[in-house]
Design an enzyme around this catalytic site. Structure first.
Site, PDB file in Angstrom:
ATOM      1  N   LEU A  48       0.884  -1.259   0.140  1.00  0.00           N
ATOM      2  CA  LEU A  48      -0.071   0.000  -0.031  1.00  0.00           C
ATOM      3  C   LEU A  48       0.820   1.107   0.011  1.00  0.00           C
ATOM      4  O   LEU A  48       0.473   2.312  -0.855  1.00  0.00           O
ATOM      5  CB  LEU A  48      -1.096  -0.097   1.057  1.00  0.00           C
ATOM      6  CG  LEU A  48      -1.891  -1.138   1.237  1.00  0.00           C
ATOM      7  CD1 LEU A  48      -2.741  -0.794   2.633  1.00  0.00           C
ATOM      8  CD2 LEU A  48      -2.872  -0.901   0.101  1.00  0.00           C
ATOM      9  N   GLY A  98       6.853   4.261   3.971  1.00  0.00           N
ATOM     10  CA  GLY A  98       7.340   5.716   4.878  1.00  0.00           C
ATOM     11  C   GLY A  98       8.845   5.535   5.505  1.00  0.00           C
ATOM     12  O   GLY A  98       9.462   4.477   5.316  1.00  0.00           O
ATOM     13  N   GLY A 119       8.252   2.549   8.114  1.00  0.00           N
ATOM     14  CA  GLY A 119       8.044   1.128   7.571  1.00  0.00           C
ATOM     15  C   GLY A 119       7.303   1.169   6.220  1.00  0.00           C
ATOM     16  O   GLY A 119       7.012   2.115   5.734  1.00  0.00           O
ATOM     17  N   VAL A 120       7.041  -0.173   6.006  1.00  0.00           N
ATOM     18  CA  VAL A 120       6.308  -0.468   4.766  1.00  0.00           C
ATOM     19  C   VAL A 120       4.907  -1.178   5.090  1.00  0.00           C
ATOM     20  O   VAL A 120       4.710  -1.797   6.027  1.00  0.00           O
ATOM     21  CB  VAL A 120       7.150  -1.588   3.890  1.00  0.00           C
ATOM     22  CG1 VAL A 120       6.506  -1.545   2.417  1.00  0.00           C
ATOM     23  CG2 VAL A 120       8.322  -0.962   3.690  1.00  0.00           C
ATOM     24  N   VAL A 121       3.778  -0.332   4.409  1.00  0.00           N
ATOM     25  CA  VAL A 121       2.545  -0.843   4.672  1.00  0.00           C
ATOM     26  C   VAL A 121       1.727  -1.616   3.540  1.00  0.00           C
ATOM     27  O   VAL A 121       2.033  -1.595   2.319  1.00  0.00           O
ATOM     28  CB  VAL A 121       1.584   0.414   4.976  1.00  0.00           C
ATOM     29  CG1 VAL A 121       0.130  -0.042   5.177  1.00  0.00           C
ATOM     30  CG2 VAL A 121       2.179   1.383   5.830  1.00  0.00           C
ATOM     31  N   LYS A 162       1.689  -3.385   8.950  1.00  0.00           N
ATOM     32  CA  LYS A 162       2.720  -2.345   8.747  1.00  0.00           C
ATOM     33  C   LYS A 162       4.078  -2.944   9.291  1.00  0.00           C
ATOM     34  O   LYS A 162       4.219  -3.240  10.469  1.00  0.00           O
ATOM     35  CB  LYS A 162       2.541  -1.014   9.496  1.00  0.00           C
ATOM     36  CG  LYS A 162       3.424   0.129   9.308  1.00  0.00           C
ATOM     37  CD  LYS A 162       2.914   1.530   9.773  1.00  0.00           C
ATOM     38  CE  LYS A 162       3.765   2.555   9.485  1.00  0.00           C
ATOM     39  NZ  LYS A 162       3.126   4.009   9.554  1.00  0.00           N
ATOM     40  N   ASP A 210       3.024  12.956  15.678  1.00  0.00           N
ATOM     41  CA  ASP A 210       3.192  12.970  14.352  1.00  0.00           C
ATOM     42  C   ASP A 210       1.815  13.232  13.672  1.00  0.00           C
ATOM     43  O   ASP A 210       1.494  12.314  12.564  1.00  0.00           O
ATOM     44  CB  ASP A 210       3.905  11.445  13.922  1.00  0.00           C
ATOM     45  CG  ASP A 210       4.362  11.698  12.306  1.00  0.00           C
ATOM     46  OD1 ASP A 210       4.451  12.954  11.911  1.00  0.00           O
ATOM     47  OD2 ASP A 210       4.597  10.636  12.048  1.00  0.00           O
TER      48      ASP A 210
END
Length: 916
Positions: free
Chosen positions: A668, A671, A674-676, A689, A784
């Site tokens: 998806l 960032g 991490g990776v989603v 995630k 954040d």
């Protein structure tokens, strides 16, 4: 040449036809004579001969005269000139009259004129009729088009209704995404008290038929569920019933209409109505009218339908935390004070949390309406029809720890309360094959409470009863110990490892908008160790194995009972004979600190009662090792204290899963953190995630990460993304959340370019503020907040994601010292100073500006220039002059340079509601 030719041509009578071609002679004088002669010719002469001769002679002469007239054109040659002139003038006069008659005949008559007028009118009428027919055809076509449009609208509404009915399936995937759809209400989880009251009031109203048959019964049922709300929310309840079950109520409603409403419909409608009755908090938390404010059996607050003893009935149903009901009253012995509480739109339990009550450590499980129906279905399938309760021995089928249960028959309110406390694991509940006559709604009285109340004065054999109970409990514990030893012996020489308690973290959740209370009360499993239990879902495929395991357990128990020479049966008989006295004693001494009879010494420091060297028939239930005051959960006829769970199990046994359970389908996004991925977990679509970490992540960091995950997993709010599970074993360090197909608010604003109006603006702003307010009240700072971390569902509702996890974020491979994105970061974060929750308020001000403009602020500045301008020159985005003054003032207050001057999210919500 014959005479009379001129006259013959001039004096013919026109338009007269006599049957021969000879001209007609014009009438002259002597007509009377001629006529007489003709008549005489026809007469029979009966006179003498002389008269007859004379007649014949005269006739002959007349004939001769006619002959002469014919030869001279109808004029007698003997006529003089005067006679001729008179004859001509007379003939001209007749001819003029005939011409006049002909002219009159040629002119239209009045009757003909009327006929023509009528014909014209008829033609006009026919034309009007034709026009009307054309108009009617057009109207019919319009009606057909309107009907088609209505059918399309009904189909759309039906599709929305289908979505609402399936709204409890949080992780269901949807093919379509619409920014204009608006959801109406949602399912809310229910506590054990609410399940009991829905069940209890239904059994009081259905007259043993299993359904509500009249509108009067329905209204009384609604009133019974909300005794402390005046007037009762009848309209909200009926509206929810119509949404969930369009055919449940007739289209033409009247007080005399016939209904057929089942208990399942009532429970689901009650759960859905909570989102409307308690809409002020946006959470629909606990309902004091359906259990929260009634701690007696059937309502000791005075408004219950079956409770009549007031606070004296407190030992029968003990609410999880009495102080939550008596918010402004520290006297736990008087539950009638709950009626004095003014019920606003926020539930009383949530108000007590906001007031700083020490109830945040209570671990009370809540259930979806489908789970509530399953609990009732299981209870009705295993209960005894004579007593209306479930024997404690039968509960071993569900993996219940018998040492924590009283050796009596459990009525429904105790059965569901033990499930709410997770003493009876919900995941192990299954419905045995019912007899043909049993039904879900065919329920005899769920408790034989009147037996205890009717003999409240018989208190003569309390000591003997306590001895019998002690002996019975000791023998039962010996049997359990013997059984455990036998099982351990059978497992040698290769002992099996103890099965880890992995309960159902997420079973058929019915709400896309969960209550904030769920963060403190919901899904707190694994509170009690049970070495001999294998947890199964009630809908799983391992029920037969589960039944077989517990059947073996029951066989061992039967053997033990035989070895004890029926001593256990004798003790059971004694216990049954003296059960009334025990309960009466408990009722009288429920709130008397000096008169409790205890089986075991009370070692709990958090007990709200002051027990010293006495024996207690109550179960003091404290779920957490953390100390808290004025917290008690007391059940009837119990004899031991629940030991707190171990630290390791308390922290992460409920949230940690194996990475092998996940199925990753697609990526998806990616960032700095991490990776989603999108994937599947236990049949549901989830967002996975995977976290980027350094190699220096040690066990201490992982332990802190697990603790933090446990806190975050208990957060439940309609505007918070649900954290469902996590993998805490490197290198596959990841956590699993619900999947939202709407994407981020960033994409909606800057890629899809949605059309913003004030209504949508306020909706999004209020939902973000509600979610952040809940996080701050729960002790969580996001740090954040940005539009990338605000996700949207199918109906343009906002959910906050990527919160917490501070320990692990600090070890991320690409994170700097300052955590967050520079555009939304406050000056204190950019400067690396100490910060508070007001950093989230600053970011919220930037988001308000971003929502209104659809743009990103500080265009043309890099990160260094932006940080210097924000920290040293107080640079902020320009606010358009056309914006309302209240909104401009709120944004300026949120991004104030001084954190102490920024408002809290509670104040922000009040200011947002004032914006026109």
């Amino acid at each position: 040449m014959k005479g009379g030719g001129f006259y013959q041509n001039q004096y013919l009578v026109p338009n007269v036809y006599f049957g021969n071609s000879s001209p007609v002679i014009a009438p002259i004088g002597g007509n009377a004579l001629n006529n007489n002669n003709n008549n005489n010719n026809n007469n029979n002469n009966n006179g003498n001969n002389n008269n007859g001769i004379n007649i014949n002679i005269s006739n002959f002469q007349h004939q001769q005269h006619q002959i002469h007239q014919q030869h001279f054109g109808g004029l007698s040659p003997n006529m003089n000139q005067n006679h001729i002139i008179q004859h001509i003038s007379h003939h001209q006069h007749q001819q003029a009259q005939q011409i006049q008659i002909i002219q009159n005949n040629n002119q239209p008559q009045p009757q003909q004129h009327q006929i023509q007028h009528q014909q014209q009118q008829q033609q006009q009428i026919q034309q009007q009729i034709q026009q009307q027919q054309i108009q009617q055809q057009q109207i019919q076509q319009q009606q057909i088009q309107q009907q088609q449009q209505q059918q399309i609208q009904q189909q759309q509404q039906q599709s929305k209704m289908n979505f609402i009915r399936g709204h409890h399936q949080r992780n269901s995937s949807f093919d379509e995404f619409s920014l204009s759809d608006v959801s109406v209400g949602s399912f809310k989880d229910m506590g054990w008290e609410e399940i009991y009251f829905c069940y209890h009031h239904f059994t009081q109203m259905d007259e043993g038929k299993g359904y509500l048959k009249s509108f009067q019964q329905l209204i009384r049922y609604i009133t019974g569920l909300y005794p402390d709300i005046s007037p009762s929310p009848n309209s909200q309840f009926l509206f929810s019933l119509g949404l969930l079950y369009p055919n449940a109520l007739p289209q033409v409603q009247s007080p005399n209409m016939i209904l057929s409403l089942t208990l399942k419909q009532m429970i689901e409608t009650y759960s859905y109505t909570k989102s409307m009755v308690y809409s002020g908090s946006g959470s629909g938390g606990g309902n004091s009218g359906s259990g929260g404010g009634n701690s007696g059996s059937g309502g000791s607050s005075g408004n219950g339908t079956s409770g009549s003893g007031g606070s004296n009935n407190g030992s029968t149903i003990i609410i999880n935390n009495t102080n939550l009901n008596n918010i402004n009253n520290n006297n736990n012995t008087n539950n009638n004070n709950t009626n004095n509480i003014n019920i606003p739109s926020t539930p009383p339990i949530l108000r007590s949390l906001a007031n700083g009550a020490s109830s945040t450590n209570i671990n009370i499980r809540k259930f979806s309406p489908q789970q509530a129906c399953h609990i009732i279905d299981v209870f009705n399938s295993v209960k005894d029809n004579k007593t209306g309760g479930v024997s404690t021995l039968k509960l071993s089928l569900f993996g219940a720890d018998a040492s924590l249960l009283p050796l009596t028959t459990l009525p429904f309110h105790e059965f569901v309360q033990y499930i709410g406390l997770n003493i009876i694991p919900f995941e192990n509940l299954f419905k045995p094959p019912p007899p043909p006559s049993s039904q879900l709604q065919s329920s005899p009285p769920i408790e034989s409470q009147h037996l205890f109340l009717s003999e409240i004065d018989e208190l003569t054999n309390n000591n003997q009863n306590n001895q019998n109970n002690n002996q019975q409990q000791q023998q039962y514990q010996q049997q359990q110990h013997h059984q455990q030893q036998q099982q351990q012996y059978q497992q040698q020489p290769q002992p099996q490892p103890q099965p880890q308690h992995q309960p159902f973290i997420y079973f058929e959740d019915t709400s896309n908008n969960n209550s904030p209370l769920d963060g403190n009360f919901n899904n707190s499993f694994g509170l009690f160790n049970n070495n001999n239990v294998v947890n199964h879902s009630p809908l799983g495929n391992n029920i037969l194995n589960n039944i077989q395991q517990f059947n073996n357990q029951n066989n061992n128990q039967n053997n033990n009972n035989n070895n004890n020479n029926n001593n256990n049966n004798n003790n059971n008989n004694n216990n049954n004979n003296n059960n009334n006295n025990n309960n009466n004693n408990n009722n009288n001494n429920n709130h008397n600190n000096n008169n409790h009879n205890n089986n075991n010494n009370n070692n709990n420091q958090n007990n709200i009662f002051n027990h010293n060297q006495n024996q207690n028939n109550h179960l003091i239930n404290n779920h957490s090792p953390n100390q808290y005051n004025n917290q008690g959960n007391i059940l009837k006829n119990s004899g031991s204290v629940v030991e707190p769970p171990s630290q390791q199990q308390q922290y992460f046994s409920d949230i940690e899963i194996s990475f092998s359970e996940l199925k990753i389908s697609s990526k998806l996004g990616e960032g700095t953190f991490g990776v989603v991925y999108k994937g599947l977990w236990r049949g549901s679509s989830v967002a996975i995630k995977q976290i980027k970490i350094n190699e220096d992540v040690n066990n201490q960091v992982l332990e802190e990460f697990r603790k933090e995950l446990t806190i975050l997993s208990r957060l439940r709010h309609p505007n918070i993304v649900l954290l469902m599970a996590a993998c805490t074993a490197p290198p596959n360090l990841c956590f699993i959340t619900e999947y939202l197909p709407g994407g981020s608010l960033y994409d909606a604003l800057h890629s899809k370019k949605i059309k913003m109006n004030m209504q949508l603006y306020k909706k999004l702003a209020i939902q973000i503020a509600q979610g952040m307010n809940y996080l701050h009240l729960s002790g969580v700072i996001h740090r954040d907040i940005k539009s990338l971390n605000l996700l949207l569902d199918e109906h343009m509702n906002v959910k906050i994601c990527d919160f917490g996890l501070s320990k692990l974020k600090s070890k991320s491979t690409e994170m700097t010292k300052s955590i967050g994105s520079p555009i939304w970061m406050s000056p204190e974060l950019l400067m690396g100073e100490d910060y508070t929750e007001k950093v989230d308020v600053y970011a919220f001000g930037i988001i308000l500006w971003e929502l209104g403009t659809g743009e990103l602020p500080y265009s043309g500045l890099d990160s260094v220039q932006l940080a210097l301008a924000v920290t040293t020159k107080s640079l902020r985005p320009p606010i358009p002059n056309a914006w309302p003054y209240q909104l401009s003032h709120l944004i300026q207050a949120c991004w104030h340079q001084d954190p102490l001057k920024r408002p809290s999210f509670t104040e922000i919500l009040n200011l947002l509601n004032e914006i026109p």
